[in-house]
Write an enzyme that holds these catalytic residues in place. Structure first.
Site, PDB file in Angstrom:
ATOM      1  CD  GLU A 237      -1.115  -0.916   0.068  1.00 23.89           C
ATOM      2  OE1 GLU A 237      -0.789  -1.942   0.814  1.00 23.89           O
ATOM      3  OE2 GLU A 237      -0.089  -0.660  -0.842  1.00 23.89           O
TER       4      GLU A 237
ATOM      5  NE  ARG B 215       0.376   1.147   2.288  1.00 27.28           N
ATOM      6  CZ  ARG B 215       1.055   1.543   3.481  1.00 27.28           C
ATOM      7  NH1 ARG B 215       1.066   2.369   4.103  1.00 27.28           N
ATOM      8  NH2 ARG B 215       2.496   0.064   3.378  1.00 27.28           N
TER       9      ARG B 215
ATOM     10  CB  CYS C 213       1.025  -5.242   0.332  1.00 25.51           C
ATOM     11  SG  CYS C 213       2.703  -5.871   1.191  1.00 25.51           S
TER      12      CYS C 213
END
Ligand code: EPU
Length: 311
Positions: free
Chosen positions: A301, A183, A231
């Site tokens: 995130e 990520r 998420c």
């Protein structure tokens, strides 16, 4: 919020450009960003522009520099929480030239950053190229997915990227291969992703269809429907954030119409009329809950824009 005079000057200069017929019907003032985020929240942006080529992009970036105002590039708004106050400056959605896909070799494709992941996957399927199926139904664009190195089911964008073309802060268009981690990409915040080249695998329609079906089923069984931003927190320390949030009782939490999904504790759903502030307070509560009970500091995130206090 009080507008500063630089913004007023910027808006005036942009309105003058409009009279010359550039950006026909693609510039909006005080545009509610809730129309452009999957959470369905977010206040107005002073300017919202749909940009179709590099010349238009340069015009807006140079005006933003001239008036010392911010630029925010958004894709499908799927990983984004924008405050109820909105965004002071220019929000840009890249389309036109940046919504094209080109086959550059037997297994390579050059993709505009405004292309949706599903469009890329469909183009790949038609050309019997496999690899990107993991991203099916992620409601994002290539640009956003590459910047955050989006991933699912053991794959990530970086597994297939061979290079990225960006516009840097000196107005140079450069091509390079960024560094990627979970990520994370080394693409700088002041670089605007324009195109991405992928190397995919030769396959068959049957195999690709099977992969897509399998991923869709998995996603449907584990992830909720509804207005979310995917998420909220990154996984960390070898733990699934969703599992930690679940174990610490977060599924009971809600603020106004912002609720933690019963199906997956790392998803916040806007169950009706949640404000950006409701969602923000809920993110804080979830983070605090995990820290208090497990001493783990979860990292978000989703991209959070326009809030004054720290999470
Ligand atoms: N789990 C729970 N309770 C929950 C949620 C999950 O116990 O409320 C458990 C699951 O049963 C499973 C484990 O936690 O044993 C992991 O859950 P899941 O398979 O859903 O994976 P995840 O780690 O929560 C990651 C990505 C997702 C991606 C899936 C599938 C992150 C932060 N999330 O989720 O990506 O789709 O794996 O590969 O890396 C996103 O980035 O927005 C996203 C949704």
């Amino acid at each position: 919020m009080q507008k500063n005079s630089n913004i007023d000057l910027l808006v005036n200069e942009i309105k003058a450009i409009l009279t010359k017929g550039i950006f026909n019907n693609r510039l909006f003032f005080n545009e509610p960003l809730k129309r452009h985020t999957t959470f369905g929240v977010g206040g107005p942006s002073d300017i919202y522009a749909i940009v179709e080529n590099i010349d238009e992009l340069l015009i807006l970036c140079n005006l933003a520099k001239k008036y010392k105002t911010e630029v925010l590039i958004i894709g499908m708004g799927s990983n984004l929480l924008i405050s109820d106050k909105g965004f002071r400056g220019i929000v840009i959605r890249l389309s036109g030239d940046f919504d094209n896909i080109e086959l550059t070799g037997t297994s390579t494709v050059r993709v505009g950053c405004g292309v949706s992941l599903n469009k890329l996957i469909s183009f790949a399927r038609i050309n019997k190229l496999s690899g990107m199926e993991f991203a099916i139904d992620i409601p994002g664009t290539v640009g956003g997915a590459v910047k955050t190195n989006a991933g699912a089911y053991e794959f990530a964008m970086s597994d297939f990227i061979t290079n990225v073309t960006v516009l840097n802060s000196n107005d140079d268009v450069i091509e390079y291969m960024p560094e990627f981690e979970y990520r994370y990409s080394s693409i700088k915040d002041n670089e605007i992703i324009l195109f991405v080249e992928y190397h995919l695998n030769k396959s068959s329609t049957k195999e690709i269809n099977r992969n897509e079906k399998e991923i869709k089923q998995k996603r449907r069984s584990l992830q909720p429907k509804g207005r979310s931003a995917g998420c909220v927190f990154k996984n960390s320390y070898g733990f699934s954030a969703g599992k930690l949030l679940d174990e610490t009782g977060c599924k009971k939490l809600c603020v106004g119409d912002a609720i933690v999904s019963e199906k997956h504790a790392n998803f916040i759903i806007n169950n009706g009329n949640a404000s950006a502030n409701d969602i923000y307070i809920l993110v804080k509560k979830m983070k605090k809950n995990v820290f208090d009970k497990k001493k783990i500091n979860l990292e978000t995130e989703i991209n959070i824009v326009g809030f004054d206090d720290e999470l």
